[in-house]
Design a protein around this motif. Structure first.
Motif, PDB file in Angstrom:
ATOM      1  N   ASP A 135       0.827  -1.206   0.000  1.00 16.38           N
ATOM      2  CA  ASP A 135       0.000   0.000   0.000  1.00 16.38           C
ATOM      3  C   ASP A 135       0.862   1.256   0.000  1.00 16.38           C
ATOM      4  O   ASP A 135       0.364   2.357  -0.249  1.00 16.38           O
ATOM      5  CB  ASP A 135      -0.920   0.009   1.231  1.00 16.38           C
ATOM      6  CG  ASP A 135      -2.391   0.030   0.848  1.00 16.38           C
ATOM      7  OD1 ASP A 135      -2.694   0.114  -0.353  1.00 16.38           O
ATOM      8  OD2 ASP A 135      -3.238  -0.037   1.748  1.00 16.38           O
ATOM      9  N   GLY A 136       2.147   1.102   0.321  1.00 18.57           N
ATOM     10  CA  GLY A 136       3.079   2.223   0.305  1.00 18.57           C
ATOM     11  C   GLY A 136       2.796   3.286   1.344  1.00 18.57           C
ATOM     12  O   GLY A 136       3.207   4.438   1.178  1.00 18.57           O
ATOM     13  N   GLU A 139       5.951   4.637   6.988  1.00 19.33           N
ATOM     14  CA  GLU A 139       6.806   5.834   7.020  1.00 19.33           C
ATOM     15  C   GLU A 139       8.082   5.658   6.201  1.00 19.33           C
ATOM     16  O   GLU A 139       8.611   6.637   5.662  1.00 19.33           O
ATOM     17  CB  GLU A 139       7.152   6.188   8.470  1.00 19.33           C
ATOM     18  CG  GLU A 139       7.866   5.099   9.235  1.00 19.33           C
ATOM     19  CD  GLU A 139       8.012   5.413  10.711  1.00 19.33           C
ATOM     20  OE1 GLU A 139       8.850   4.765  11.364  1.00 19.33           O
ATOM     21  OE2 GLU A 139       7.298   6.298  11.217  1.00 19.33           O
ATOM     22  N   VAL A 140       8.575   4.433   6.056  1.00 17.28           N
ATOM     23  CA  VAL A 140       9.797   4.221   5.267  1.00 17.28           C
ATOM     24  C   VAL A 140       9.536   4.501   3.788  1.00 17.28           C
ATOM     25  O   VAL A 140      10.284   5.236   3.139  1.00 17.28           O
ATOM     26  CB  VAL A 140      10.338   2.797   5.468  1.00 17.28           C
ATOM     27  CG1 VAL A 140      11.493   2.522   4.495  1.00 17.28           C
ATOM     28  CG2 VAL A 140      10.800   2.591   6.905  1.00 17.28           C
ATOM     29  N   ASN A 141       8.473   3.921   3.240  1.00 17.65           N
ATOM     30  CA  ASN A 141       8.160   4.170   1.831  1.00 17.65           C
ATOM     31  C   ASN A 141       7.721   5.613   1.585  1.00 17.65           C
ATOM     32  O   ASN A 141       8.025   6.187   0.537  1.00 17.65           O
ATOM     33  CB  ASN A 141       7.094   3.187   1.345  1.00 17.65           C
ATOM     34  CG  ASN A 141       7.682   1.821   1.033  1.00 17.65           C
ATOM     35  OD1 ASN A 141       8.671   1.711   0.304  1.00 17.65           O
ATOM     36  ND2 ASN A 141       7.100   0.780   1.593  1.00 17.65           N
ATOM     37  N   PRO A 154       2.039   4.520  -2.989  1.00 24.34           N
ATOM     38  CA  PRO A 154       0.628   4.217  -2.735  1.00 24.34           C
ATOM     39  C   PRO A 154      -0.155   4.002  -4.033  1.00 24.34           C
ATOM     40  O   PRO A 154       0.057   4.693  -5.027  1.00 24.34           O
ATOM     41  CB  PRO A 154       0.139   5.456  -1.976  1.00 24.34           C
ATOM     42  CG  PRO A 154       1.346   5.944  -1.258  1.00 24.34           C
ATOM     43  CD  PRO A 154       2.487   5.693  -2.211  1.00 24.34           C
ATOM     44  N   CYS A 155      -1.067   3.035  -3.979  1.00 21.32           N
ATOM     45  CA  CYS A 155      -1.722   2.548  -5.201  1.00 21.32           C
ATOM     46  C   CYS A 155      -2.541   3.604  -5.936  1.00 21.32           C
ATOM     47  O   CYS A 155      -2.441   3.735  -7.163  1.00 21.32           O
ATOM     48  CB  CYS A 155      -2.616   1.359  -4.851  1.00 21.32           C
ATOM     49  SG  CYS A 155      -1.739  -0.014  -4.060  1.00 21.32           S
ATOM     50  N   ASN A 183      -2.586  11.741   3.696  1.00 23.07           N
ATOM     51  CA  ASN A 183      -1.419  10.874   3.528  1.00 23.07           C
ATOM     52  C   ASN A 183      -1.701   9.754   2.545  1.00 23.07           C
ATOM     53  O   ASN A 183      -0.774   9.181   1.966  1.00 23.07           O
ATOM     54  CB  ASN A 183      -1.006  10.273   4.879  1.00 23.07           C
ATOM     55  CG  ASN A 183      -0.444  11.306   5.828  1.00 23.07           C
ATOM     56  OD1 ASN A 183       0.118  12.314   5.399  1.00 23.07           O
ATOM     57  ND2 ASN A 183      -0.598  11.082   7.122  1.00 23.07           N
ATOM     58  N   LEU A 184      -2.975   9.437   2.340  1.00 23.28           N
ATOM     59  CA  LEU A 184      -3.355   8.338   1.456  1.00 23.28           C
ATOM     60  C   LEU A 184      -3.237   8.721  -0.018  1.00 23.28           C
ATOM     61  O   LEU A 184      -2.767   7.932  -0.837  1.00 23.28           O
ATOM     62  CB  LEU A 184      -4.787   7.888   1.767  1.00 23.28           C
ATOM     63  CG  LEU A 184      -5.335   6.707   0.974  1.00 23.28           C
ATOM     64  CD1 LEU A 184      -4.518   5.457   1.283  1.00 23.28           C
ATOM     65  CD2 LEU A 184      -6.806   6.479   1.307  1.00 23.28           C
ATOM     66  N   VAL A 185      -3.650   9.955  -0.363  1.00 24.26           N
ATOM     67  CA  VAL A 185      -3.657  10.359  -1.775  1.00 24.26           C
ATOM     68  C   VAL A 185      -2.953  11.691  -2.005  1.00 24.26           C
ATOM     69  O   VAL A 185      -2.011  11.779  -2.791  1.00 24.26           O
ATOM     70  CB  VAL A 185      -5.101  10.439  -2.328  1.00 24.26           C
ATOM     71  CG1 VAL A 185      -5.071  10.859  -3.804  1.00 24.26           C
ATOM     72  CG2 VAL A 185      -5.828   9.115  -2.175  1.00 24.26           C
ATOM     73  N   GLY A 186      -3.405  12.743  -1.346  1.00 21.86           N
ATOM     74  CA  GLY A 186      -2.953  14.089  -1.677  1.00 21.86           C
ATOM     75  C   GLY A 186      -1.455  14.300  -1.591  1.00 21.86           C
ATOM     76  O   GLY A 186      -0.820  14.769  -2.554  1.00 21.86           O
ATOM     77  N   ARG A 187      -0.874  13.981  -0.450  1.00 21.28           N
ATOM     78  CA  ARG A 187       0.562  14.222  -0.267  1.00 21.28           C
ATOM     79  C   ARG A 187       1.422  13.375  -1.214  1.00 21.28           C
ATOM     80  O   ARG A 187       2.318  13.910  -1.889  1.00 21.28           O
ATOM     81  CB  ARG A 187       0.955  13.999   1.192  1.00 21.28           C
ATOM     82  CG  ARG A 187       0.360  15.028   2.146  1.00 21.28           C
ATOM     83  CD  ARG A 187       0.633  14.672   3.601  1.00 21.28           C
ATOM     84  NE  ARG A 187      -0.082  15.542   4.513  1.00 21.28           N
ATOM     85  CZ  ARG A 187       0.395  16.668   5.028  1.00 21.28           C
ATOM     86  NH1 ARG A 187       1.624  17.043   4.717  1.00 21.28           N
ATOM     87  NH2 ARG A 187      -0.325  17.403   5.846  1.00 21.28           N
TER      88      ARG A 187
END
Length: 309
Positions: A135-136, A139-141, A154-155, A183-187
């Motif tokens: 899912d990316g 915090e590392v990815n 992230p997908c 954090n899921l899409v926008g950033r």
């Protein structure tokens, strides 16, 4: 009989506007992935495996998770479903993730969000080994993406970028605006666009006059969860609009339909290209999950395996 007054005010679709067919793109991508999976297995005698963890019995999440399993099998991968009760403790969930981290048959791990109350999604996401975080969102990815280093993206943002590049080609120099800073899409979307050479503006809940900023954008990616937020007059004529939002609304006849964060009937009168809802970004998310799982398998197998984080 049509009311003449309403006919005069009804929006007229821009004849040059192009619908971006995410469903067709995702189908082609999945077919390519399936071919690559067969080639990967022929070389390494390894079948990529995806573990999906669902805690609780949210009906929408159950449907989504089962669809992921179906698509995983269609791509020639192995699917491992872990359906846990809502009473699962944080320690129990983390223990499962720890086992999956060291399981050689598992190359990707996805914990379906949202989690039931009492479970910490940040701690759970970060417990997944970065090489299996398909899912990316760990915090590392996230850090790798921010620094421009190789990692798992992230997908949903990855799917949006694929659609944009398929439609526009080279994105360098274009002004892109991302509406929504999650954090899921926008950033991550903003980071991907920066990496492609775009000039990027991010609008969020505290942004003053986002409509004025949006009118300057060649690319508009909207991911707020607020249906119909972006009106037609927000859109620069000819701009490419990617609508990530999806909300189910009730109709007067008792049925429901899915709508996005963009007022579609208004937007198509100005946009040059636009994703519909449904059939736009949604299918790309699962296709990119499969893409990430194969990429993770390649990285783990070629790199000698992933150790527990």
């Amino acid at each position: 009989m049509t009311d003449p007054a309403s006919a005069q005010t009804a929006p007229v679709r821009n004849p040059s506007a192009r619908l971006i067919d995410g469903k067709a793109f995702a189908a082609n991508l999945t077919e390519t992935i399936a071919w690559d999976v067969r080639s990967f297995h022929a070389r390494h005698r390894v079948t990529p495996g995806l573990a999906v963890v669902l805690v609780g019995n949210d009906p929408a999440s159950e449907v989504y998770v089962r669809n992921k399993a179906v698509q995983t099998h269609r791509a020639g991968m192995r699917s491992f479903m872990h359906m846990l009760p809502a009473t699962t403790s944080q320690a129990e969930l983390l223990a499962l993730i720890a086992r999956l981290n060291v399981d050689p048959e598992i190359h990707g791990i996805l914990v379906q969000l949202p989690l039931p109350e009492g479970l910490d999604p940040v701690a759970v996401t970060n417990a997944i080994h970065p090489d299996k975080d398909v899912d990316g969102l760990g915090e590392v990815n996230a850090g790798r993406l921010a620094l421009g280093q190789p990692g798992i993206v992230p997908c949903t943002p990855l799917g949006c970028l694929m659609l944009l590049k398929s439609e526009l080609g080279d994105l360098r120099g274009l002004h892109a605006m991302v509406v929504g800073a999650s954090n899921l899409v926008g950033r991550p979307m903003a980071q991907l666009l920066l990496r492609e050479g775009c000039t990027v503006t991010i609008a969020h809940i505290d942004t003053r006059d986002p409509a004025a900023l949006a009118r300057q954008a060649d690319i508009l990616v909207v991911a707020t969860g607020c249906r119909g937020l972006v009106r037609g007059d927000w859109i620069k004529p000819g701009a490419t609009v990617i609508d990530v939002g999806i909300t189910r609304v009730a109709l007067p006849n008792g049925k429901t339909r899915l709508v996005g964060d963009v007022a579609f009937d208004e937007a198509v009168t100005r946009a040059g290209r636009i994703t519909p809802v449904p059939g736009g970004v949604g299918p790309m998310t699962i296709a990119c999950l499969l893409n990430n799982t194969l990429a993770a398998a390649r990285r783990i197998v070629d790199g000698g395996g992933a150790a527990a984080a």
